[in-house]
Design a protein around this motif. Structure first.
Motif: not given
Length: 435
Positions: A41-45
């Motif tokens: 999720a952090a990578a997508a953000a």
């Protein structure tokens, strides 16, 4: 294939009736999955923020390339501030990722929990800055729309300027093919060469607004050259036509001027000196004017041969003015004799014509009034007296018929002026009342 007994025993807890099997994750594996989900999720953000930042950079570059106003400069400054904040949260995300290797087999539950918390925090910071970035980008809408509108004008404006230069060059070539030099137009077109070079260098070097302004200016000047070049053959033909026409007219006036002396002799024989003495110099003046006109005609022809179009046109205008004046003077003698013959034969016709004009003006002055306006009555009364004096002046052996004609003409002019003034005054009053 037979399995070793210890492996069979170890697999027993995962065996169920019916022969089916599934893997069961213990608490540690669940924490690892949660941490991995937080990392994803952090990578997508991070990717979304980076994409939004790159899109915003394009918008800012578009605005600053066109707009130098205070709002545009403020937007660029705020964008720089976003850049620093994005660097900070991006560094936080990278640190969180680098600090936790979720693929390690010996990662304990506490480490995975810390990894999940750090990565979740990094995502929240990335999302927060992206939200601010989105709101800032929305606020750039008017500036960006204006900049894109100008950029949309840029390429067509430059292309139109180039096409206009090409059209002007082709028009000049066509003119020269007809034997016309058009040196002044060629010089004007050559002067646009440096401007074309700057257009080709592009907006990146000279700015969008300056490039559009330069393109419009080149277009206007090139169109002027093209238009004048296309008109040049017609202008040359018109000058040739005027040269022939004015030569013919000068010859005709010369012929007519030769008939003035007999007319003056007739005037001198039949009428008093006051009726013709102002015409005595007409033959001499006519000869001088025609001579001057012929000199200017030769100068005009030379200018035409040398393709000095402006000089040729100027000389022809002078010739026309000289011939107009001479024509009027030559015509004056014949007109004078005809008018004097007519009035001396029947003066009453001239008198009645003048009295009719006066009565018409007097009726209008009294229309709708018990007494006339002094501003109109005075001049009309004076005109009546003036007519009476003119008629009385005809008594005697050698009346001044020319003076009589001038007086009656002046009286009619007074009557016409009073009629116009009365109509103007009543029209203005009516308009005021209606308003």
């Amino acid at each position: 294939m037979l399995l070793p007994l210890p492996l069979v025993v170890a697999m027993a807890p995962w065996s169920f009736a019916g022969g089916g099997t599934r893997r069961w994750f213990g608490r540690g594996e669940g924490q690892r999955a949660d941490a991995q989900a937080a990392k994803d999720a952090a990578a997508a953000a991070f990717y979304e923020l980076d994409t939004a930042h790159r899109d915003l950079r394009i918008s800012i570059e578009t605005i600053t390339a066109v707009d130098t106003s205070p709002p545009a400069r403020k937007a660029a400054d705020e964008y720089e501030g976003f850049g620093r904040r994005i660097d900070e949260v991006s560094q936080g995300y990278i640190t969180a990722v680098d600090s936790h290797d979720l693929d390690r087999d010996d990662l304990d539950g506490a480490a995975m929990a810390r990894a999940r918390a750090d990565l979740t925090r990094a995502k929240q910071e990335l999302d927060r800055v992206k939200g601010e970035l989105d709101r800032f980008a929305q606020g750039l809408g008017p500036l960006l729309q204006s900049a894109e509108t100008q950029l949309a004008r840029l390429a067509p404006a430059v292309e139109r300027a180039r096409q206009s230069l090409l059209a002007a060059s082709n028009a000049l070539d066509a003119v020269r093919a007809q034997g016309l030099k058009a040196d002044d137009l060629a010089a004007r077109l050559a002067a646009l060469g440096p401007e074309l070079t700057k257009l080709n260098q592009g907006a990146g070097q000279h700015g969008v607004q300056e490039t559009i302004r330069r393109a419009d200016d080149v277009l206007r000047q090139a169109e002027g050259v093209r238009t004048e070049a296309e008109r040049l053959p017609g202008k040359a033909a018109e000058i040739d036509k005027r040269l022939v026409s004015l030569r013919t007219r000068a010859q005709a006036i010369t012929t007519r001027a030769g008939k003035v002396d007999p007319l003056l002799s007739e005037l001198r024989r039949r009428y008093s000196a006051a009726c013709w003495q102002d015409l005595q110099q007409v033959p001499e003046q006519a000869a001088q004017s025609v001579q001057q006109a012929e000199v200017k005609l030769r100068e005009a022809q030379q200018a035409r041969d040398e393709q000095r179009w402006a000089d040729a046109t100027s000389r022809l205008a002078t010739v026309r003015a000289l011939l107009d004046t001479t024509d009027e003077a030559v015509s004056a003698a014949g007109d004078r004799l005809r008018r004097l013959d007519a009035v001396s034969f029947d003066r009453q016709k001239e008198v009645e014509r003048t009295r009719f004009a006066l009565r018409d003006a007097q009726r209008l002055a009294m229309s709708g009034r018990s007494t006339p306006d002094p501003r109109h009555a005075g001049p009309l009364d004076d005109a009546v007296a003036r007519l009476d004096r003119a008629v009385a002046g005809l008594e005697g052996r050698h009346p001044d018929w020319w003076h009589f004609l001038l007086e009656t003409e002046a009286v009619r002019e007074t009557a016409a002026r009073m009629v116009q003034e009365i109509r103007d005054a009543r029209g203005g009053a009516g308009a005021g009342t209606g308003g």
